[in-house]
Design a protein around this motif. Structure first.
Motif, PDB file in Angstrom:
ATOM      1  N   TYR A 148      26.458  60.766  15.533  1.00  0.00           N
ATOM      2  CA  TYR A 148      27.167  59.548  15.912  1.00  0.00           C
ATOM      3  C   TYR A 148      28.670  59.673  15.679  1.00  0.00           C
ATOM      4  O   TYR A 148      29.120  60.236  14.680  1.00  0.00           O
ATOM      5  CB  TYR A 148      26.628  58.351  15.134  1.00  0.00           C
ATOM      6  CG  TYR A 148      25.211  57.996  15.504  1.00  0.00           C
ATOM      7  CD1 TYR A 148      24.942  57.204  16.616  1.00  0.00           C
ATOM      8  CD2 TYR A 148      24.143  58.468  14.753  1.00  0.00           C
ATOM      9  CE1 TYR A 148      23.636  56.888  16.965  1.00  0.00           C
ATOM     10  CE2 TYR A 148      22.833  58.168  15.096  1.00  0.00           C
ATOM     11  CZ  TYR A 148      22.589  57.368  16.209  1.00  0.00           C
ATOM     12  OH  TYR A 148      21.296  57.070  16.554  1.00  0.00           O
ATOM     13  N   LEU A 149      29.420  59.118  16.609  1.00  0.00           N
ATOM     14  CA  LEU A 149      30.860  58.977  16.472  1.00  0.00           C
ATOM     15  C   LEU A 149      31.182  57.513  16.199  1.00  0.00           C
ATOM     16  O   LEU A 149      30.359  56.628  16.426  1.00  0.00           O
ATOM     17  CB  LEU A 149      31.567  59.441  17.749  1.00  0.00           C
ATOM     18  CG  LEU A 149      31.275  60.851  18.227  1.00  0.00           C
ATOM     19  CD1 LEU A 149      32.063  61.143  19.497  1.00  0.00           C
ATOM     20  CD2 LEU A 149      31.603  61.874  17.146  1.00  0.00           C
ATOM     21  N   ALA A 200      23.670  45.311  18.050  1.00  0.00           N
ATOM     22  CA  ALA A 200      23.579  46.392  19.034  1.00  0.00           C
ATOM     23  C   ALA A 200      23.972  45.864  20.401  1.00  0.00           C
ATOM     24  O   ALA A 200      23.854  44.677  20.702  1.00  0.00           O
ATOM     25  CB  ALA A 200      22.164  46.959  19.064  1.00  0.00           C
ATOM     26  N   ASP A 201      24.459  46.765  21.237  1.00  0.00           N
ATOM     27  CA  ASP A 201      24.813  46.430  22.613  1.00  0.00           C
ATOM     28  C   ASP A 201      24.423  47.611  23.485  1.00  0.00           C
ATOM     29  O   ASP A 201      24.224  48.733  22.991  1.00  0.00           O
ATOM     30  CB  ASP A 201      26.307  46.136  22.714  1.00  0.00           C
ATOM     31  CG  ASP A 201      26.676  45.449  24.018  1.00  0.00           C
ATOM     32  OD1 ASP A 201      25.768  44.929  24.691  1.00  0.00           O
ATOM     33  OD2 ASP A 201      27.878  45.422  24.365  1.00  0.00           O
ATOM     34  N   TRP A 249      26.437  50.369  18.603  1.00  0.00           N
ATOM     35  CA  TRP A 249      26.281  49.429  17.500  1.00  0.00           C
ATOM     36  C   TRP A 249      27.662  49.001  17.003  1.00  0.00           C
ATOM     37  O   TRP A 249      28.574  49.826  16.856  1.00  0.00           O
ATOM     38  CB  TRP A 249      25.511  50.070  16.338  1.00  0.00           C
ATOM     39  CG  TRP A 249      24.077  50.334  16.659  1.00  0.00           C
ATOM     40  CD1 TRP A 249      22.999  49.574  16.380  1.00  0.00           C
ATOM     41  CD2 TRP A 249      23.582  51.490  17.348  1.00  0.00           C
ATOM     42  NE1 TRP A 249      21.851  50.159  16.851  1.00  0.00           N
ATOM     43  CE2 TRP A 249      22.169  51.337  17.459  1.00  0.00           C
ATOM     44  CE3 TRP A 249      24.175  52.628  17.908  1.00  0.00           C
ATOM     45  CZ2 TRP A 249      21.354  52.272  18.074  1.00  0.00           C
ATOM     46  CZ3 TRP A 249      23.371  53.564  18.538  1.00  0.00           C
ATOM     47  CH2 TRP A 249      21.979  53.389  18.606  1.00  0.00           C
ATOM     48  N   TRP A 250      27.809  47.688  16.770  1.00  0.00           N
ATOM     49  CA  TRP A 250      29.058  47.121  16.242  1.00  0.00           C
ATOM     50  C   TRP A 250      28.835  46.643  14.814  1.00  0.00           C
ATOM     51  O   TRP A 250      27.846  45.970  14.516  1.00  0.00           O
ATOM     52  CB  TRP A 250      29.506  45.927  17.084  1.00  0.00           C
ATOM     53  CG  TRP A 250      30.083  46.277  18.422  1.00  0.00           C
ATOM     54  CD1 TRP A 250      29.441  46.252  19.625  1.00  0.00           C
ATOM     55  CD2 TRP A 250      31.426  46.690  18.683  1.00  0.00           C
ATOM     56  NE1 TRP A 250      30.291  46.629  20.629  1.00  0.00           N
ATOM     57  CE2 TRP A 250      31.521  46.891  20.085  1.00  0.00           C
ATOM     58  CE3 TRP A 250      32.544  46.893  17.886  1.00  0.00           C
ATOM     59  CZ2 TRP A 250      32.703  47.296  20.694  1.00  0.00           C
ATOM     60  CZ3 TRP A 250      33.725  47.298  18.500  1.00  0.00           C
ATOM     61  CH2 TRP A 250      33.806  47.495  19.878  1.00  0.00           C
ATOM     62  N   LEU A 251      29.770  46.986  13.943  1.00  0.00           N
ATOM     63  CA  LEU A 251      29.722  46.552  12.552  1.00  0.00           C
ATOM     64  C   LEU A 251      31.022  45.802  12.227  1.00  0.00           C
ATOM     65  O   LEU A 251      32.121  46.321  12.476  1.00  0.00           O
ATOM     66  CB  LEU A 251      29.580  47.748  11.610  1.00  0.00           C
ATOM     67  CG  LEU A 251      29.706  47.453  10.101  1.00  0.00           C
ATOM     68  CD1 LEU A 251      28.537  46.595   9.628  1.00  0.00           C
ATOM     69  CD2 LEU A 251      29.794  48.742   9.294  1.00  0.00           C
ATOM     70  N   ARG A 271      41.477  43.294   4.530  1.00  0.00           N
ATOM     71  CA  ARG A 271      41.778  43.844   5.851  1.00  0.00           C
ATOM     72  C   ARG A 271      40.481  43.949   6.638  1.00  0.00           C
ATOM     73  O   ARG A 271      39.605  44.741   6.316  1.00  0.00           O
ATOM     74  CB  ARG A 271      42.454  45.205   5.711  1.00  0.00           C
ATOM     75  CG  ARG A 271      43.740  45.121   4.909  1.00  0.00           C
ATOM     76  CD  ARG A 271      44.615  46.321   5.100  1.00  0.00           C
ATOM     77  NE  ARG A 271      45.923  46.098   4.503  1.00  0.00           N
ATOM     78  CZ  ARG A 271      46.986  46.841   4.745  1.00  0.00           C
ATOM     79  NH1 ARG A 271      46.894  47.854   5.566  1.00  0.00           N
ATOM     80  NH2 ARG A 271      48.142  46.579   4.168  1.00  0.00           N
ATOM     81  N   ARG A 272      40.396  43.152   7.679  1.00  0.00           N
ATOM     82  CA  ARG A 272      39.181  43.091   8.475  1.00  0.00           C
ATOM     83  C   ARG A 272      39.249  44.116   9.610  1.00  0.00           C
ATOM     84  O   ARG A 272      40.323  44.442  10.111  1.00  0.00           O
ATOM     85  CB  ARG A 272      38.989  41.682   9.031  1.00  0.00           C
ATOM     86  CG  ARG A 272      38.899  40.617   7.954  1.00  0.00           C
ATOM     87  CD  ARG A 272      38.844  39.236   8.555  1.00  0.00           C
ATOM     88  NE  ARG A 272      37.720  39.101   9.458  1.00  0.00           N
ATOM     89  CZ  ARG A 272      36.471  38.890   9.080  1.00  0.00           C
ATOM     90  NH1 ARG A 272      36.189  38.765   7.787  1.00  0.00           N
ATOM     91  NH2 ARG A 272      35.499  38.789   9.963  1.00  0.00           N
ATOM     92  N   PHE A 273      38.071  44.577  10.033  1.00  0.00           N
ATOM     93  CA  PHE A 273      38.022  45.543  11.134  1.00  0.00           C
ATOM     94  C   PHE A 273      36.622  45.564  11.724  1.00  0.00           C
ATOM     95  O   PHE A 273      35.647  45.115  11.101  1.00  0.00           O
ATOM     96  CB  PHE A 273      38.413  46.947  10.655  1.00  0.00           C
ATOM     97  CG  PHE A 273      37.544  47.490   9.544  1.00  0.00           C
ATOM     98  CD1 PHE A 273      36.412  48.238   9.825  1.00  0.00           C
ATOM     99  CD2 PHE A 273      37.862  47.248   8.211  1.00  0.00           C
ATOM    100  CE1 PHE A 273      35.609  48.741   8.806  1.00  0.00           C
ATOM    101  CE2 PHE A 273      37.071  47.742   7.194  1.00  0.00           C
ATOM    102  CZ  PHE A 273      35.944  48.488   7.483  1.00  0.00           C
ATOM    103  N   TYR A 274      36.541  46.054  12.951  1.00  0.00           N
ATOM    104  CA  TYR A 274      35.262  46.313  13.616  1.00  0.00           C
ATOM    105  C   TYR A 274      35.100  47.813  13.766  1.00  0.00           C
ATOM    106  O   TYR A 274      36.064  48.534  14.057  1.00  0.00           O
ATOM    107  CB  TYR A 274      35.220  45.666  14.999  1.00  0.00           C
ATOM    108  CG  TYR A 274      35.117  44.154  14.975  1.00  0.00           C
ATOM    109  CD1 TYR A 274      33.935  43.522  14.616  1.00  0.00           C
ATOM    110  CD2 TYR A 274      36.220  43.365  15.323  1.00  0.00           C
ATOM    111  CE1 TYR A 274      33.849  42.142  14.593  1.00  0.00           C
ATOM    112  CE2 TYR A 274      36.134  41.987  15.311  1.00  0.00           C
ATOM    113  CZ  TYR A 274      34.949  41.383  14.936  1.00  0.00           C
ATOM    114  OH  TYR A 274      34.862  40.013  14.906  1.00  0.00           O
ATOM    115  N   GLN A 275      33.862  48.287  13.590  1.00  0.00           N
ATOM    116  CA  GLN A 275      33.549  49.688  13.828  1.00  0.00           C
ATOM    117  C   GLN A 275      32.483  49.786  14.906  1.00  0.00           C
ATOM    118  O   GLN A 275      31.472  49.067  14.865  1.00  0.00           O
ATOM    119  CB  GLN A 275      33.052  50.376  12.555  1.00  0.00           C
ATOM    120  CG  GLN A 275      34.180  50.860  11.646  1.00  0.00           C
ATOM    121  CD  GLN A 275      33.661  51.698  10.495  1.00  0.00           C
ATOM    122  OE1 GLN A 275      32.895  51.230   9.667  1.00  0.00           O
ATOM    123  NE2 GLN A 275      34.081  52.949  10.450  1.00  0.00           N
TER     124      GLN A 275
END
Length: 487
Positions: A57-58, A116-117, A125-127, A152-156
């Motif tokens: 996975y990347l 998941a999308d 997958w979004w986290l 500090r918020r973020f999406y992975q």
């Protein structure tokens, strides 16, 4: 052969031997280093292949802020909007905010929530997550230390290596495009303020004033609306001439002439957010720059009553001069000295925003950090402002908000009373030419006070008010003339 020749030959041989030995050592080391590099690259390739077998996975990380904490990321907001609409049904923990439709909510993923999308057969997958801020001891800008207190918020985004091109070239652009569309649909216009803090706080902007209800000469009103239309459609023009996409408006005139109402009408007409800057709450030019960077596009940045703000109109300077005069002229008076010291202390602890800092904020390098923004100054005393602050190019359009004229009165009469003509209109026309009355005062007189009030009674009340104002003005002029004659 003599001894010196023999000795010289021996020395030359030794030198050549040393050079040969050194060259051999150097060459071996160079070959060894190249071998190490080749071996290292070979091992790295195998390590990457092994890692791909163990974890295929990347991931792509989309942080909340670009450039440290200087500006909120557009990509983050777009992903947030997309996930709230497309993926939040699978999430167990959500955040909710008010929507444009009062009966709905805008949802987003809570921290450490994963959904998941799927896109063209590729599953991703979004986290949503956050992390504590780093220590701010070595921050380059002092205001970073305050901003860095928040997590500090973020999406992975996680996906398989074999879907790299599909995700990066097609899926992510689609996510951003759909996120922008959803943001427009759910957008609630906001009124921001910086009172008591160097960060923005906001409420929903629900001011009802529009150009349809603004008391102003119709021809001048149309002129303003046409100028706003040209600005909103001026993206290509500003790019072609090399100017930031912004425009300055100076609204000036006596109190009660509708300057704040004009700002609200402009915001409703353009569908822009409003940032109301209280300069006396801004500690320094750096803090002002930070506030400006955090403003969004499609916004109106307002500084009301700028003639009363800091050094910009001489207000603080006058206070210092008064304190100095009190200190020098009343050295024997302890109370006056105490008052002067108190005034000095107050000045020292006040805002340090300077005219130079404000000018850079308006049309310096930092003014290009964003697009499609109006900068509006309002003032009751335009003559007090520094000419450099209001020259064309900074305040591009000067709009005088004057006392109520007959055309503005007819507009108010139609709006408040539903009448377009009346027998008292001629009296109102004549009296408005003799005495100054603000649109706010005219509107107050035209507002029915009880169920028995009708158009005639309201117009009669306005005529009476205008007549009394005329008589007061006449008495004031007569008294002044008598005083002049006595002297």
């Amino acid at each position: 052969m003599d001894a010196s020749s023999v000795w010289s030959g021996l020395n030359s041989g030794v030198v050549l031997s040393l050079i040969a030995v050194l060259w051999t050592v150097v060459w071996q080391n160079l070959q060894h280093l190249q071998l190490q590099q080749l071996l290292g690259r070979h091992l790295n390739r195998h390590a990457r292949r092994l890692a791909a077998m163990v974890d295929p996975y990347l991931s792509v990380t989309i942080a909340e802020y670009d450039g440290g904490r200087m500006r909120r990321s557009d990509a983050y907001e777009e992903v947030k909007a997309y996930l709230g609409e497309a993926c939040s049904r699978d999430a167990r923990h959500l955040r909710a905010e008010g929507a444009k439709d009062a009966g709905k909510l805008v949802l987003s993923m809570a921290d450490r929530e994963e959904v998941a999308d799927e896109f063209q057969g590729a599953r991703v997958w979004w986290l949503a997550n956050s992390k504590p801020p780093p220590r701010a001891d070595g921050a380059a800008f002092p205001w970073w230390s305050a901003a860095a207190q928040d997590d500090r918020r973020f999406y992975q985004l996680f996906f398989l290596d074999r879907h790299r091109d599909l995700v990066l070239d097609a899926y992510l652009p689609r996510v951003r495009r759909m996120g922008r569309e959803l943001m427009v649909q759910n957008r609630r216009r906001k009124l921001y303020t910086n009172v008591s803090t160097n960060q923005w706080s906001h409420v929903v902007f629900e001011h009802p004033k529009t150009f349809d209800t603004l008391a102003m000469d119709p021809a001048r009103k149309k002129e303003v609306m046409d100028d706003l239309d040209a600005f909103k459609a001026g993206k290509e023009y500003h790019a072609r001439v090399g100017k930031p996409w912004k425009r300055g408006y100076l609204l000036y005139g006596p109190p009660g002439t509708g300057k704040s109402a004009m700002v609200a009408a402009m915001a409703n007409y353009l569908d822009y957010d409003v940032y109301d800057i209280e300069l006396t709450s801004v500690h320094s030019n750096t803090d002002l720059r930070k506030l400006f960077i955090e403003t969004k596009s499609k916004s109106i940045i307002v500084i009301e009553d700028i003639d009363c703000s800091l050094d910009l109109s001489g207000a603080r300077k006058s206070g210092k001069e008064a304190a100095a005069a009190a200190d020098q002229g009343n050295k024997k008076d302890g109370a006056a000295k105490a008052a002067a010291e108190a005034e000095k202390k107050k000045a020292d602890t006040s805002s340090k925003v300077t005219l130079s800092g404000l000018l850079n904020f308006i049309d310096g390098l930092w003014s290009a950090c964003g697009a499609e923004r109006l900068i509006v100054f309002t003032t009751n005393h335009v003559e007090k402002l520094d000419p450099a602050l209001i020259r064309r190019g900074r305040m591009d359009k000067h709009i005088e908000m004057s006392y109520c004229g007959f055309e503005a009165f007819k507009f108010l009469a139609k709006t408040y009373l539903g009448v377009v003509s009346h027998e008292l209109f001629d009296d109102v026309r004549r009296l408005l030419q003799e005495v100054n009355m603000t649109p706010a005062d005219v509107a107050e007189n035209l507002t029915p006070k009880s169920a028995d009030d009708d158009a005639h009674s309201c117009l009669a009340a306005l005529v009476k008010e205008l007549q009394e104002a005329t008589e007061k003005m006449a008495k004031g002029g007569k008294g002044q003339n008598e005083q002049d004659n006595a002297h």
